[in-house]
Design an enzyme around this catalytic site. Structure first.
Site, PDB file in Angstrom:
ATOM      1  N   THR A 273       3.489   2.540  17.387  1.00  0.00           N
ATOM      2  CA  THR A 273       3.973   1.382  18.135  1.00  0.00           C
ATOM      3  C   THR A 273       5.442   1.145  17.803  1.00  0.00           C
ATOM      4  OG1 THR A 273       1.779   0.367  18.037  1.00  0.00           O
ATOM      5  CG2 THR A 273       3.605  -1.085  18.570  1.00  0.00           C
TER       6      THR A 273
ATOM      7  N   HIS B  10      -5.239  -1.273  15.109  1.00  0.00           N
ATOM      8  CA  HIS B  10      -5.418  -0.726  16.468  1.00  0.00           C
ATOM      9  C   HIS B  10      -6.114  -1.715  17.412  1.00  0.00           C
ATOM     10  CE1 HIS B  10      -5.337   3.644  14.686  1.00  0.00           C
ATOM     11  NE2 HIS B  10      -4.181   3.003  14.548  1.00  0.00           N
TER      12      HIS B  10
ATOM     13  N   ILE C 220       2.421  -2.953  11.689  1.00  0.00           N
ATOM     14  CA  ILE C 220       2.161  -2.500  13.047  1.00  0.00           C
ATOM     15  C   ILE C 220       1.939  -0.991  12.976  1.00  0.00           C
ATOM     16  CG2 ILE C 220       3.470  -4.350  14.159  1.00  0.00           C
ATOM     17  CD1 ILE C 220       5.663  -2.362  14.797  1.00  0.00           C
ATOM     18  N   ASP C 221       1.269  -0.449  13.980  1.00  0.00           N
ATOM     19  CA  ASP C 221       0.922   0.971  13.974  1.00  0.00           C
ATOM     20  C   ASP C 221       2.165   1.847  13.912  1.00  0.00           C
ATOM     21  OD1 ASP C 221      -1.613   0.027  14.414  1.00  0.00           O
ATOM     22  OD2 ASP C 221      -1.700   0.607  16.523  1.00  0.00           O
ATOM     23  N   LYS C 222       2.011   2.994  13.312  1.00  0.00           N
ATOM     24  CA  LYS C 222       3.083   3.991  13.259  1.00  0.00           C
ATOM     25  C   LYS C 222       3.621   4.307  14.656  1.00  0.00           C
ATOM     26  CE  LYS C 222       3.529   8.963  12.516  1.00  0.00           C
ATOM     27  NZ  LYS C 222       2.805  10.196  12.126  1.00  0.00           N
TER      28      LYS C 222
END
Length: 251
Positions: free
Chosen positions: A61, A155, A57-59
């Site tokens: 998030t 993303h 998962i995104d940094k």
């Protein structure tokens, strides 16, 4: 004894895998642009021993991340992600009010597609990407959105929302409005000092809320949810007080 820290909390652990609720702003694995940035896997290995990545998962998030604890569990879980058998649910706070209640976005995405290393919609070279969106609550200048990505592109939720004219609060890459959420933004009888007011939320308002998959050993369906972090929960409570809408009631 569990290690207390501000980087993650433990949702579940057994011999096969761990489920963590991570803070916004920490990487879950190596980053090619910043090799020295703090990493969740390194930090969590101090508590659990060797961990194996099965998804990302995104940094920026917050929320659920799963790590396998054995090579066998890693193979099993990675295959479930690859086959899109894992169900993922995210909660986001966006600017504005969608005119739709439900929306399916099917737009091919290409990562690292511009000078800012952003993911872009590219119908010729992009990979198939599908996200289901639901409006969970309308709260004045904001809306709570439930996002269910059926694919796992970088993303993906942020780009698919942006492609339909909506940006997540405090999204530095895909949002034009970087204003943090302040109580004075939506509470009519707010009497505080505008120069002293602290924001309720001043980071990407995207949270990996729920994940469902088959246990790598037993094959049983398992489901985990991650409570909102303090800043997001404070925002939810204040918005609910004023507008009477709660995204956690949506399911």
């Amino acid at each position: 004894m569990a290690i207390k820290n501000n980087d993650y909390s433990v949702i579940f652990e057994d011999k096969d895998f761990v489920v963590l609720n991570k803070r916004s702003g920490i990487l879950i694995a190596a980053d090619r642009y910043d090799e020295n940035a703090p990493r969740l896997d390194f930090l969590a290995e101090k508590e659990f021993g060797k961990l194996y990545a099965v998804h990302r998962i995104d940094k920026d998030t917050s929320g659920l991340i799963v790590y396998a604890r054995t090579p066998e569990a890693q193979r099993n879980l990675s295959m479930q992600f690859e086959k899109r058998d894992v169900k993922k649910t995210y909660h986001a706070l966006v600017h504005g009010h969608p005119l739709w209640k439900e929306l399916v976005v099917d737009l091919p995405l290409m990562p690292d597609g511009d000078s800012k290393h952003r993911t872009v919609v590219n119908k010729k070279f992009g990979k198939k990407s599908i996200t289901e969106f639901y409006v969970a609550a309308n709260c004045g200048p904001y809306s709570w959105i439930i996002a269910k990505p059926l694919t796992g592109r970088t993303h993906q939720i942020r780009v698919h929302l942006a492609s339909n004219g909506f940006s997540i609060v405090c999204d530095p890459l895909y949002g034009g409005n970087l204003q943090p959420v302040k109580l004075s933004n939506f509470k009519k009888k707010w009497n505080g000092d505008e120069f002293e007011e602290r924001p309720l939320l001043n980071r990407l308002a995207l949270h990996a809320y729920k994940i469902e998959f088959k246990h790598p050993s037993s094959g049983e369906e398992v489901c985990f949810t991650a409570p909102y972090p303090k800043d997001m929960e404070a925002t939810r409570r204040q918005l609910e007080k004023v507008f009477g809408e709660n995204p956690l009631d949506f399911e």
